[in-house]
Write a protein that holds these residues in place. Sequence first.
Motif, short mmCIF file in Angstrom:
data_model
loop_
_atom_site.label_atom_id
_atom_site.label_comp_id
_atom_site.label_asym_id
_atom_site.label_seq_id
_atom_site.Cartn_x
_atom_site.Cartn_y
_atom_site.Cartn_z
N SER A 1 67.05 56.15 45.42
CA SER A 1 67.71 55.17 44.23
C SER A 1 68.21 53.94 44.93
CB SER A 1 68.64 55.92 43.43
OG SER A 1 69.04 54.89 42.46
N LEU A 2 68.97 54.08 45.84
CA LEU A 2 69.69 52.83 46.78
C LEU A 2 68.64 52.23 47.34
CD1 LEU A 2 72.04 51.24 47.60
CD2 LEU A 2 72.35 52.88 49.25
N ASP A 3 67.70 52.95 48.07
CA ASP A 3 66.68 52.15 48.98
C ASP A 3 65.59 51.51 48.21
OD1 ASP A 3 68.28 53.20 51.07
OD2 ASP A 3 67.07 54.56 51.93
N GLY A 4 65.39 52.00 46.97
CA GLY A 4 64.25 51.74 46.20
C GLY A 4 64.93 50.42 45.31
N ARG A 5 65.92 50.09 45.45
CA ARG A 5 66.30 48.84 44.42
C ARG A 5 65.63 47.61 44.97
NH1 ARG A 5 72.91 49.01 44.65
NH2 ARG A 5 73.29 51.37 43.66
N ALA A 6 65.42 47.24 46.28
CA ALA A 6 64.79 46.20 46.41
C ALA A 6 63.32 46.06 46.05
CB ALA A 6 64.84 46.04 48.16
N TYR A 7 62.61 47.24 45.83
CA TYR A 7 61.14 47.07 45.63
C TYR A 7 60.98 47.67 44.17
CZ TYR A 7 61.46 47.44 50.75
OH TYR A 7 61.95 47.19 52.13
N ASP A 8 61.90 47.65 43.26
CA ASP A 8 61.80 47.91 41.93
C ASP A 8 61.39 49.21 41.68
OD1 ASP A 8 62.30 45.29 41.05
OD2 ASP A 8 60.35 44.82 41.61
N ILE A 9 62.16 50.01 42.57
CA ILE A 9 61.53 51.71 42.33
C ILE A 9 63.01 52.33 42.09
CG2 ILE A 9 61.16 53.79 43.80
CD1 ILE A 9 59.60 52.15 45.68
N ALA A 10 62.90 53.08 40.69
CA ALA A 10 64.10 53.52 40.22
C ALA A 10 63.81 55.07 40.64
CB ALA A 10 64.14 53.48 38.85
N CYS A 11 64.85 55.68 40.64
CA CYS A 11 64.80 57.31 41.24
C CYS A 11 66.14 57.94 40.49
CB CYS A 11 65.13 57.40 42.74
SG CYS A 11 64.87 59.27 43.07
N ASN B 1 60.70 66.93 27.04
CA ASN B 1 60.94 65.73 26.13
C ASN B 1 62.13 64.79 27.07
OD1 ASN B 1 59.49 66.61 24.18
ND2 ASN B 1 61.44 67.66 23.01
N ALA B 2 63.06 65.41 27.72
CA ALA B 2 63.84 64.54 28.76
C ALA B 2 63.39 63.98 29.59
CB ALA B 2 65.11 65.57 29.13
N VAL B 3 62.40 64.75 30.49
CA VAL B 3 61.73 64.06 31.36
C VAL B 3 60.60 62.71 30.97
CG1 VAL B 3 59.59 64.13 32.82
CG2 VAL B 3 61.12 66.02 32.97
N VAL B 4 60.13 62.78 29.63
CA VAL B 4 59.43 61.85 28.98
C VAL B 4 60.31 60.68 28.68
CG1 VAL B 4 57.98 61.12 26.74
CG2 VAL B 4 57.58 63.19 27.97
N HIS B 5 61.48 61.09 28.33
CA HIS B 5 62.40 59.86 27.95
C HIS B 5 63.02 59.20 29.21
CE1 HIS B 5 65.99 57.87 26.66
NE2 HIS B 5 66.76 58.45 27.47
N MET B 6 63.06 59.77 30.26
CA MET B 6 63.32 59.15 31.61
C MET B 6 62.16 58.37 32.04
SD MET B 6 65.30 62.33 33.40
CE MET B 6 65.76 61.56 34.82
N ALA B 7 61.07 58.73 31.98
CA ALA B 7 59.61 58.14 32.31
C ALA B 7 59.46 56.93 31.44
CB ALA B 7 58.72 59.33 32.37
N SER B 8 60.03 56.79 30.37
CA SER B 8 59.62 55.88 29.58
C SER B 8 60.40 54.68 29.53
CB SER B 8 59.40 56.42 28.03
OG SER B 8 58.64 57.47 27.75
N LEU B 9 61.45 54.98 30.15
CA LEU B 9 62.44 53.59 30.26
C LEU B 9 61.95 52.63 31.16
CD1 LEU B 9 65.62 55.60 30.81
CD2 LEU B 9 65.04 54.30 28.75
N PRO B 10 62.22 51.27 30.84
CA PRO B 10 61.83 50.14 31.67
C PRO B 10 62.60 50.24 32.96
CG PRO B 10 63.38 49.44 30.09
CD PRO B 10 63.04 50.79 29.64
N ASP C 1 64.31 48.32 34.59
CA ASP C 1 65.75 47.98 34.89
C ASP C 1 66.68 48.77 34.29
OD1 ASP C 1 64.88 47.40 32.47
OD2 ASP C 1 65.52 45.39 32.48
N VAL C 2 66.25 49.97 33.75
CA VAL C 2 67.20 51.08 33.43
C VAL C 2 66.85 52.28 33.85
CG1 VAL C 2 67.70 52.38 31.33
CG2 VAL C 2 67.12 49.85 30.85
N ASN C 3 67.78 52.99 34.33
CA ASN C 3 67.93 54.33 35.13
C ASN C 3 68.65 55.33 34.48
OD1 ASN C 3 66.50 55.93 37.09
ND2 ASN C 3 68.34 55.51 38.53
N VAL C 4 68.08 56.55 34.47
CA VAL C 4 68.88 57.78 34.12
C VAL C 4 69.21 58.13 35.60
CG1 VAL C 4 69.22 60.04 33.13
CG2 VAL C 4 68.25 58.16 31.98
N GLN C 5 70.40 58.02 36.12
CA GLN C 5 70.57 58.54 37.45
C GLN C 5 70.83 60.17 37.72
OE1 GLN C 5 71.14 56.06 40.29
NE2 GLN C 5 70.31 58.08 41.10
N PHE C 6 71.49 60.50 36.79
CA PHE C 6 71.40 62.08 36.66
C PHE C 6 71.53 62.66 35.18
CE2 PHE C 6 73.50 61.00 40.77
CZ PHE C 6 72.70 61.77 41.55
#
Length: 253
Positions: A173-183, A223-232, A234-239
Amino acid sequence: MGQTQKKIALVTGAGSGIGRASALALMKAGFFVVLTGRRVEPLQQTLDQGVAEGGEGLAVPADVSEPESVEALFGRIRNECGRLDLLFNNAGVGAPAVTMDELDVQVWKRTVDINLTGTFLCAREAFRLMKEQQPRGGRIINNGSISAHSPRPLSIAYTATKHAITGLTKSVSLDGRAYDIACGQIDIGNAETPLTKNTSKGRLQPDGSTRPEATMDVSHVANAVVHMASLPLDVNVQFMTVMASKMPFLGRG
Protein backbone atom coordinates in the motif's frame (compact mmCIF):
# COMPACT_ATOMS: atom_id res chain seq x y z
CA MET A 1 -9.46 -12.96 -26.00
CA GLY A 2 -7.86 -9.72 -27.17
CA GLN A 3 -8.56 -6.36 -25.65
CA THR A 4 -11.74 -5.81 -23.65
CA GLN A 5 -13.48 -2.71 -22.35
CA LYS A 6 -14.21 -4.45 -19.07
CA LYS A 7 -11.92 -4.13 -16.09
CA ILE A 8 -9.66 -7.16 -15.72
CA ALA A 9 -9.51 -9.03 -12.40
CA LEU A 10 -7.39 -11.98 -11.31
CA VAL A 11 -8.64 -14.24 -8.51
CA THR A 12 -6.28 -16.84 -7.08
CA GLY A 13 -7.71 -19.98 -5.50
CA ALA A 14 -10.78 -19.46 -7.69
CA GLY A 15 -11.82 -23.11 -7.85
CA SER A 16 -13.74 -23.23 -4.57
CA GLY A 17 -14.88 -21.42 -1.46
CA ILE A 18 -14.18 -17.71 -1.11
CA GLY A 19 -12.28 -17.60 -4.41
CA ARG A 20 -15.13 -19.11 -6.40
CA ALA A 21 -17.79 -16.93 -4.76
CA SER A 22 -15.72 -13.79 -5.28
CA ALA A 23 -14.89 -14.62 -8.90
CA LEU A 24 -18.58 -15.16 -9.69
CA ALA A 25 -19.56 -11.93 -7.91
CA LEU A 26 -16.90 -9.97 -9.81
CA MET A 27 -18.14 -11.39 -13.12
CA LYS A 28 -21.67 -10.41 -12.20
CA ALA A 29 -20.40 -6.91 -11.39
CA GLY A 30 -18.98 -6.58 -14.90
CA PHE A 31 -15.33 -7.59 -14.49
CA PHE A 32 -13.59 -9.93 -16.91
CA VAL A 33 -12.15 -12.42 -14.42
CA VAL A 34 -9.03 -14.54 -14.85
CA LEU A 35 -9.39 -17.55 -12.56
CA THR A 36 -6.36 -19.41 -11.32
CA GLY A 37 -5.59 -22.36 -9.07
CA ARG A 38 -3.72 -25.63 -9.25
CA ARG A 39 -6.58 -27.82 -10.52
CA VAL A 40 -8.15 -27.35 -13.93
CA GLU A 41 -11.55 -28.93 -13.28
CA PRO A 42 -12.72 -26.69 -10.40
CA LEU A 43 -11.56 -23.59 -12.28
CA GLN A 44 -13.54 -24.63 -15.33
CA GLN A 45 -16.60 -25.29 -13.17
CA THR A 46 -16.35 -21.75 -11.75
CA LEU A 47 -15.91 -20.28 -15.22
CA ASP A 48 -18.80 -22.26 -16.68
CA GLN A 49 -21.10 -21.08 -13.90
CA GLY A 50 -20.04 -17.48 -14.38
CA VAL A 51 -20.51 -17.60 -18.14
CA ALA A 52 -23.93 -19.21 -17.70
CA GLU A 53 -24.87 -16.21 -15.56
CA GLY A 54 -23.73 -13.76 -18.23
CA GLY A 55 -20.13 -13.21 -17.11
CA GLU A 56 -16.82 -13.37 -18.96
CA GLY A 57 -13.55 -14.88 -17.88
CA LEU A 58 -10.56 -17.08 -18.54
CA ALA A 59 -9.29 -20.11 -16.59
CA VAL A 60 -5.49 -20.34 -16.31
CA PRO A 61 -4.15 -23.09 -14.00
CA ALA A 62 -1.09 -22.06 -11.98
CA ASP A 63 0.73 -22.83 -8.74
CA VAL A 64 1.16 -19.54 -6.88
CA SER A 65 4.05 -20.96 -4.83
CA GLU A 66 6.18 -21.44 -7.97
CA PRO A 67 7.77 -18.28 -9.45
CA GLU A 68 7.87 -19.68 -12.99
CA SER A 69 4.20 -20.64 -12.84
CA VAL A 70 3.21 -17.17 -11.61
CA GLU A 71 5.31 -15.51 -14.31
CA ALA A 72 3.59 -17.65 -16.97
CA LEU A 73 0.17 -16.75 -15.54
CA PHE A 74 0.89 -13.03 -15.76
CA GLY A 75 2.34 -13.50 -19.23
CA ARG A 76 -1.05 -14.86 -20.31
CA ILE A 77 -2.81 -11.90 -18.69
CA ARG A 78 -0.49 -9.40 -20.36
CA ASN A 79 -0.79 -11.04 -23.79
CA GLU A 80 -4.50 -11.87 -23.80
CA CYS A 81 -6.01 -9.12 -21.65
CA GLY A 82 -3.56 -6.28 -22.10
CA ARG A 83 -3.73 -5.07 -18.49
CA LEU A 84 -4.79 -5.95 -14.93
CA ASP A 85 -7.05 -3.75 -12.80
CA LEU A 86 -7.55 -6.01 -9.78
CA LEU A 87 -5.72 -8.83 -8.05
CA PHE A 88 -7.58 -10.70 -5.32
CA ASN A 89 -4.81 -12.65 -3.58
CA ASN A 90 -7.01 -15.36 -2.11
CA ALA A 91 -5.16 -18.68 -2.45
CA GLY A 92 -4.21 -20.25 0.87
CA VAL A 93 -3.99 -23.46 2.87
CA GLY A 94 -4.29 -24.48 6.49
CA ALA A 95 -2.13 -26.85 8.49
CA PRO A 96 -2.81 -29.70 10.95
CA ALA A 97 -3.90 -28.60 14.43
CA VAL A 98 -0.86 -29.74 16.43
CA THR A 99 1.48 -28.15 18.94
CA MET A 100 4.48 -26.46 17.35
CA ASP A 101 6.89 -29.15 18.50
CA GLU A 102 4.85 -31.69 16.53
CA LEU A 103 4.53 -29.61 13.36
CA ASP A 104 6.51 -31.10 10.50
CA VAL A 105 8.94 -28.60 8.99
CA GLN A 106 7.77 -29.50 5.47
CA VAL A 107 4.19 -28.63 6.45
CA TRP A 108 5.45 -25.29 7.79
CA LYS A 109 7.32 -24.61 4.54
CA ARG A 110 4.33 -25.56 2.38
CA THR A 111 2.07 -23.21 4.36
CA VAL A 112 4.56 -20.36 4.04
CA ASP A 113 5.17 -21.08 0.35
CA ILE A 114 1.48 -20.87 -0.55
CA ASN A 115 0.05 -18.38 1.93
CA LEU A 116 2.90 -15.88 2.08
CA THR A 117 5.33 -16.43 -0.78
CA GLY A 118 2.45 -17.09 -3.19
CA THR A 119 0.80 -13.83 -2.17
CA PHE A 120 4.10 -11.99 -2.61
CA LEU A 121 4.79 -13.51 -6.03
CA CYS A 122 1.36 -12.58 -7.38
CA ALA A 123 1.49 -9.10 -5.84
CA ARG A 124 4.97 -8.63 -7.29
CA GLU A 125 3.87 -9.45 -10.83
CA ALA A 126 0.67 -7.43 -10.47
CA PHE A 127 2.67 -4.44 -9.18
CA ARG A 128 5.00 -4.64 -12.19
CA LEU A 129 2.13 -4.80 -14.68
CA MET A 130 0.03 -2.11 -12.99
CA LYS A 131 3.05 0.19 -12.81
CA GLU A 132 3.76 -0.12 -16.54
CA GLN A 133 0.29 -0.24 -18.09
CA GLN A 134 -1.69 2.70 -19.43
CA PRO A 135 -3.81 3.97 -17.81
CA ARG A 136 -1.43 3.27 -14.92
CA GLY A 137 -2.42 1.71 -11.62
CA GLY A 138 -4.74 -0.90 -10.16
CA ARG A 139 -5.85 -2.52 -6.93
CA ILE A 140 -4.55 -5.46 -4.91
CA ILE A 141 -6.73 -7.09 -2.25
CA ASN A 142 -5.04 -9.59 0.05
CA ASN A 143 -7.04 -12.23 1.91
CA GLY A 144 -5.84 -12.02 5.48
CA SER A 145 -7.90 -13.73 8.16
CA ILE A 146 -9.29 -13.24 11.62
CA SER A 147 -6.07 -15.07 12.49
CA ALA A 148 -4.12 -12.04 11.28
CA HIS A 149 -5.27 -10.45 14.56
CA SER A 150 -5.94 -13.29 17.00
CA PRO A 151 -4.78 -16.91 16.64
CA ARG A 152 -6.75 -20.06 17.10
CA PRO A 153 -5.21 -22.78 19.25
CA LEU A 154 -2.66 -25.00 17.49
CA SER A 155 -2.39 -22.84 14.36
CA ILE A 156 1.15 -21.46 14.41
CA ALA A 157 1.91 -21.93 10.70
CA TYR A 158 -1.35 -20.45 9.44
CA THR A 159 -1.35 -17.64 12.00
CA ALA A 160 2.25 -16.64 11.29
CA THR A 161 1.58 -16.39 7.57
CA LYS A 162 -1.57 -14.33 8.07
CA HIS A 163 0.19 -11.90 10.40
CA ALA A 164 2.86 -11.58 7.71
CA ILE A 165 0.18 -10.81 5.11
CA THR A 166 -0.72 -7.72 7.13
CA GLY A 167 2.87 -6.47 6.89
CA LEU A 168 2.91 -7.25 3.17
CA THR A 169 -0.36 -5.34 2.67
CA LYS A 170 0.98 -2.27 4.46
CA SER A 171 4.22 -2.29 2.47
CA VAL A 172 2.50 -2.72 -0.90
CA SER A 173 0.00 0.00 0.00
CA LEU A 174 2.82 2.39 0.88
CA ASP A 175 5.06 1.56 -2.06
CA GLY A 176 2.17 1.60 -4.51
CA ARG A 177 1.15 5.20 -3.82
CA ALA A 178 3.58 6.61 -6.36
CA TYR A 179 2.12 4.40 -9.11
CA ASP A 180 -1.62 4.65 -8.37
CA ILE A 181 -1.65 1.13 -6.98
CA ALA A 182 -4.03 0.73 -4.03
CA CYS A 183 -3.66 -2.25 -1.71
CA GLY A 184 -6.04 -3.38 1.03
CA GLN A 185 -6.80 -6.47 3.08
CA ILE A 186 -9.97 -8.36 3.89
CA ASP A 187 -9.95 -10.40 7.10
CA ILE A 188 -12.59 -13.12 7.10
CA GLY A 189 -14.07 -15.09 9.97
CA ASN A 190 -16.12 -18.29 9.69
CA ALA A 191 -17.39 -18.03 6.13
CA GLU A 192 -19.09 -21.27 5.10
CA THR A 193 -16.66 -23.02 2.75
CA PRO A 194 -15.30 -26.58 2.40
CA LEU A 195 -12.42 -25.56 4.68
CA THR A 196 -14.78 -24.57 7.51
CA LYS A 197 -17.40 -27.30 7.10
CA ASN A 198 -16.99 -28.54 10.69
CA THR A 199 -17.20 -25.11 12.33
CA SER A 200 -20.90 -25.36 13.16
CA LYS A 201 -20.29 -28.81 14.69
CA GLY A 202 -17.43 -27.73 16.89
CA ARG A 203 -14.04 -25.97 16.90
CA LEU A 204 -11.24 -26.27 19.43
CA GLN A 205 -11.29 -23.39 21.95
CA PRO A 206 -8.39 -21.94 23.98
CA ASP A 207 -9.67 -23.63 27.15
CA GLY A 208 -9.37 -27.03 25.50
CA SER A 209 -13.09 -27.52 24.91
CA THR A 210 -14.73 -28.02 21.53
CA ARG A 211 -17.79 -25.89 20.84
CA PRO A 212 -19.92 -25.01 17.81
CA GLU A 213 -19.33 -21.57 16.31
CA ALA A 214 -21.54 -19.28 14.26
CA THR A 215 -20.88 -19.11 10.53
CA MET A 216 -21.95 -16.83 7.67
CA ASP A 217 -22.76 -17.32 4.01
CA VAL A 218 -19.74 -16.84 1.76
CA SER A 219 -21.73 -14.44 -0.44
CA HIS A 220 -21.21 -11.71 2.17
CA VAL A 221 -17.46 -12.00 1.66
CA ALA A 222 -17.86 -11.91 -2.12
CA ASN A 223 -20.00 -8.77 -1.87
CA ALA A 224 -17.35 -7.12 0.30
CA VAL A 225 -14.64 -7.95 -2.25
CA VAL A 226 -16.77 -6.43 -5.03
CA HIS A 227 -17.25 -3.28 -2.95
CA MET A 228 -13.52 -2.90 -2.38
CA ALA A 229 -12.80 -3.66 -6.04
CA SER A 230 -15.32 -1.15 -7.36
CA LEU A 231 -13.92 1.91 -5.60
CA PRO A 232 -11.98 4.52 -7.57
CA LEU A 233 -8.22 4.33 -7.06
CA ASP A 234 -8.16 7.50 -4.97
CA VAL A 235 -10.19 5.61 -2.31
CA ASN A 236 -8.97 2.54 -0.43
CA VAL A 237 -10.38 0.16 2.14
CA GLN A 238 -7.12 -0.48 3.96
CA PHE A 239 -8.50 -3.20 6.23
CA MET A 240 -11.95 -4.76 6.37
CA THR A 241 -13.13 -7.48 8.74
CA VAL A 242 -16.11 -9.57 7.63
CA MET A 243 -17.17 -12.19 10.14
CA ALA A 244 -20.05 -14.09 11.63
CA SER A 245 -21.33 -11.72 14.32
CA LYS A 246 -21.51 -14.33 17.08
CA MET A 247 -18.24 -16.15 16.43
CA PRO A 248 -15.56 -15.92 19.14
CA PHE A 249 -13.09 -13.23 18.10
CA LEU A 250 -13.14 -10.17 20.35
CA GLY A 251 -11.96 -11.49 23.66
CA ARG A 252 -10.92 -14.79 22.11
CA GLY A 253 -8.62 -16.68 24.45
